[in-house]
Design a protein around this motif. Structure first.
Motif, short mmCIF file in Angstrom:
data_model
loop_
_atom_site.label_atom_id
_atom_site.label_comp_id
_atom_site.label_asym_id
_atom_site.label_seq_id
_atom_site.Cartn_x
_atom_site.Cartn_y
_atom_site.Cartn_z
N THR A 133 -5.36 -8.48 4.48
CA THR A 133 -4.49 -9.65 4.40
C THR A 133 -3.98 -10.08 5.77
N ALA A 134 -3.54 -11.32 5.84
CA ALA A 134 -2.91 -11.83 7.06
C ALA A 134 -1.45 -11.42 7.17
N ASN A 135 -0.89 -10.81 6.13
CA ASN A 135 0.47 -10.27 6.19
C ASN A 135 0.42 -8.97 6.98
N ALA A 136 0.64 -9.07 8.29
CA ALA A 136 0.27 -7.97 9.18
C ALA A 136 1.44 -7.15 9.69
N PHE A 137 2.68 -7.42 9.25
CA PHE A 137 3.82 -6.70 9.79
C PHE A 137 4.02 -5.37 9.08
N GLU A 138 4.84 -4.53 9.72
CA GLU A 138 5.07 -3.19 9.19
C GLU A 138 5.65 -3.24 7.78
N GLU A 139 6.55 -4.19 7.54
CA GLU A 139 7.13 -4.32 6.20
C GLU A 139 6.06 -4.70 5.18
N ASP A 140 5.09 -5.53 5.61
CA ASP A 140 4.00 -5.91 4.70
C ASP A 140 3.14 -4.69 4.36
N ARG A 141 2.90 -3.83 5.34
CA ARG A 141 2.10 -2.63 5.10
C ARG A 141 2.80 -1.72 4.09
N LYS A 142 4.09 -1.52 4.33
CA LYS A 142 4.84 -0.63 3.43
C LYS A 142 4.92 -1.22 2.02
N ALA A 156 2.68 -3.07 0.61
CA ALA A 156 1.38 -2.86 -0.02
C ALA A 156 1.28 -1.45 -0.59
N PHE A 157 1.76 -0.45 0.16
CA PHE A 157 1.71 0.93 -0.33
C PHE A 157 2.62 1.12 -1.55
N ARG A 158 3.77 0.44 -1.54
CA ARG A 158 4.68 0.55 -2.68
C ARG A 158 4.06 -0.03 -3.95
N MET A 159 3.20 -1.01 -3.77
CA MET A 159 2.54 -1.64 -4.92
C MET A 159 1.38 -0.81 -5.47
N GLY A 160 1.07 0.31 -4.81
CA GLY A 160 0.01 1.18 -5.33
C GLY A 160 -1.29 1.11 -4.58
N GLU A 186 -4.64 9.69 -0.30
CA GLU A 186 -3.33 9.16 0.05
C GLU A 186 -3.51 7.82 0.74
N ILE A 187 -2.42 7.19 1.04
CA ILE A 187 -2.49 5.93 1.78
C ILE A 187 -2.93 6.22 3.20
N TYR A 188 -3.58 5.28 3.80
CA TYR A 188 -4.05 5.45 5.18
C TYR A 188 -3.65 4.23 5.99
N GLU A 189 -3.01 4.47 7.13
CA GLU A 189 -2.63 3.40 8.05
C GLU A 189 -3.42 3.56 9.33
#
Length: 593
Positions: free
Chosen positions: A544-553, A555-559, A589-592
């Motif tokens: 996605t173009a939502n590239a900020f740290e809050e956007d990443r987190k 996404a992980f919260r949504m599964g 697990e999630i991967y960043e």
């Protein structure tokens, strides 16, 4: 006949035997007759009026004077004569009418008349011949009854004073309200002036921003469009075409960096950024940071040295934001330090006032081109550069240092700059950190680093992407790596395709976030609730173009299991997919990246 007693008015002590002089009213024959009868041996002092007699007594020129007892109150009630005293005398003062003894009829008539009118009339009639010596007045009446009138007077005066005080208070309140209103109007005017100044400053900043953005965006866009045109004309010359492609990539990287910096500034100023502190090791942190610049420094011939002197290497810090601060500083050092120069980094631990905390002082020094003393106060201003890209031949947006300053302020730290033209620049960063304990330090996972790239051939990917151009690029890249790709135009179609497919048909979902009909977050939640457990556990990576740290987190919260920011970088995509396919489902697990 009318009878009454007489009283003696005197000053001091009364002693009848010591009376030598008596003041009498020469016009009052009855008074004179009485004194001669009862005080035959006393000298009479003749005065013009009874008042004159009383003055003679007050001045002690006479021992006293005689007053009819019925009228003594007129003396004692007058404050003028308060120094005088009165004592009643023995002996009657008889008054009568005389008639010819042969005129018995007249005598009978008079006696009968006196009996009818009573003795008081005779007494009052006799007063007319005694001469007035005292007329009561309001002042004397008030003085006599002062004990009665004084409290009333106090109440009246107090009431008047109270009314005056209330009136003055009301006027004072009105004056204060008027002054408060004036001050309020002045404050509003000042606020309006301040708002006007801010609006003017905002308009000026907006104009400056658009001017700088226009220049800084057009510069890489001009390179991209120009070299794209040249590439079309020289497709048969492989070496020349590769050179054009490299320059297009460089301009694209700069354009992406500029956009990211502008968005980052907007998020910082909006107050949407918060600190997310985790345990980090200072040695590992700087090892990772150096890896980003190591190749560039070696190619440029810039020496690098690092010295870390700390007693507590594990601290709580927002690694993402600290990395952004240091990347901006170090990248500038690399850009502006010529070949043969050097960059040094030192990290020193200092004591902190708060228990359980420490202070890291990080000094980054280079031997680059330096900055003038006049420019240093403006180094943290937006779009401010001492030399333009044209002059210095080094590209930059002028937003890196403002972002650094705002992030340092967010972390409640300080940053200082020293520089001299031709000699280099030194940044001193001071930040306070909580010392990490065992509970904060998580054991290093065996998947903390990307795994070796697996063979992607035959892996089937469901790509949820509504944009045709983005979908074409993603499909081409994935198919080049050996993936089998199927596309869904929105979240609804994505969930439907996954539900209808066999359990092991798809190996991975690449999910765009902003799509029509159903966004990627909702689609992910629905997938995780599918009754087929294998489908519900399928790896989902946000692209996605939502590239900020809050956007990443988020996404992980949504599964989701991973997050890749657009524009998609091939190496980032490969590392993320390689990680997902290299581990077992129960360990995934999630991967960043």
């Amino acid at each position: 006949m009318v009878q009454s007693s007489e009283s003696f008015v005197f000053k001091g002590t009364f002693d009848k035997n010591e009376i030598r002089r008596i003041a009498v009213n020469k016009n009052n024959q009855m008074q004179i007759a009485y004194c001669k009868k009862y005080f035959p041996d006393v000298e009479l002092v003749y005065c013009s009026s009874i008042e004159a007699c009383l003055r003679e007594v007050q001045q002690e020129k006479a021992d006293g004077t005689v007053v009819n007892t019925l009228r003594t109150e007129l003396v004692t009630g007058n404050s003028k004569y308060k120094s005088l005293s009165v004592v009643q005398l023995k002996g009657d003062d008889s008054r009568c009418f005389g008639v010819n003894e042969n005129n018995t009829e007249l005598m009978l008539i008079l006696n009968r008349g006196l009996r009818i009118i009573g003795s008081s009339f005779g007494m009052e009639s006799s007063y007319k011949y005694m001469g007035e010596f005292y007329i009561p007045n309001l002042g004397a009446f008030f003085l006599k009854y002062m004990i009665v009138f004084l409290p009333l007077l106090i109440l009246v005066v107090g009431g008047i004073i109270l009314l005056l005080a209330v009136s003055l208070h009301r006027k004072a309140v009105q004056v204060n309200e008027k002054e408060a209103h004036i001050r309020q109007v002045q404050t509003l005017n000042e606020e309006l002036d301040e708002l006007r100044r801010k609006a003017d400053a905002a308009n000026e900043a907006k104009t400056k921003f658009l001017f700088n953005m226009s220049h800084d965006i057009r510069t890489p866009m001009n390179a991209i469009m120009g070299f794209t045109g040249l590439l079309k004309s020289h497709l048969d010359d492989r070496e020349l075409a590769q050179g054009y492609i490299g320059k297009i990539e460089t301009a694209s990287d700069f354009l992406l960096s500029l956009i990211n910096n502008v968005l980052e500034m907007a998020r910082i100023e909006s107050g949407k950024i918060i600190l997310d502190e985790t345990s980090n090791n200072v040695y590992a942190f700087w090892d990772g940071l150096r890896a980003l610049f190591d190749t560039q420094m070696k190619e440029k011939g810039v020496a690098y040295s690092r010295e870390i002197q700390v007693d507590h290497p594990d601290v709580m810090v927002d690694a993402t934001k600290l990395r952004e601060i240091l990347l901006n500083i170090v990248s500038n050092a690399v850009k502006y330090t010529p070949s043969g120069g050097s960059i040094s980094v030192s990290v020193t631990e200092l004591p902190a006032q708060r228990p359980g905390y420490l202070v890291y002082q990080t000094v980054i020094a280079d031997t680059g081109i330096g900055m003038s003393e006049e420019f240093l106060p403006h180094i943290f201003e937006e779009f401010t550069r001492e030399r333009t890209s044209t002059e210095s031949k080094v590209v930059g947006s002028g937003l890196g240092m403002p972002i650094v300053k705002k992030l340092v302020d967010l972390m409640q730290g300080t940053i200082a700059v020293e520089s001299e033209l031709g000699k280099g620049t030194k940044f001193t960063l001071t930040l306070s950190h909580r010392i990490a304990d065992t509970a904060d330090t998580k054991p290093e996972s065996e998947y903390s680093n990307p795994c070796r790239i697996e063979d992607f051939v035959g892996k089937r990917v469901l790509l949820a992407e509504d944009n045709e151009l983005n979908a074409e690029i993603a499909i081409t890249i994935l198919e080049t790596e050996g993936f089998l790709v199927e596309r869904a135009e929105d979240g609804v179609i994505c969930v439907d395709m996954l539900e209808k497919a066999p359990s092991d048909y798809y190996d991975l979902v690449l999910m765009d976030i902003q799509m029509p009909n159903m966004d990627g977050y909702k689609a992910t939640r629905l997938i995780r609730k599918l009754p087929d457990q294998r489908k519900a556990d399928i790896p989902i990576i946000a692209m996605t173009a939502n590239a900020f740290e809050e956007d990443r987190k988020n996404a992980f919260r949504m599964g989701m299991n991973g997050h890749i920011a657009k524009p998609m970088q091939l190496e980032t995509l490969k590392n993320t997919l390689g990680y997902v396919f290299s581990i077992k489902e129960e360990d995934r697990e999630i991967y960043e990246p």
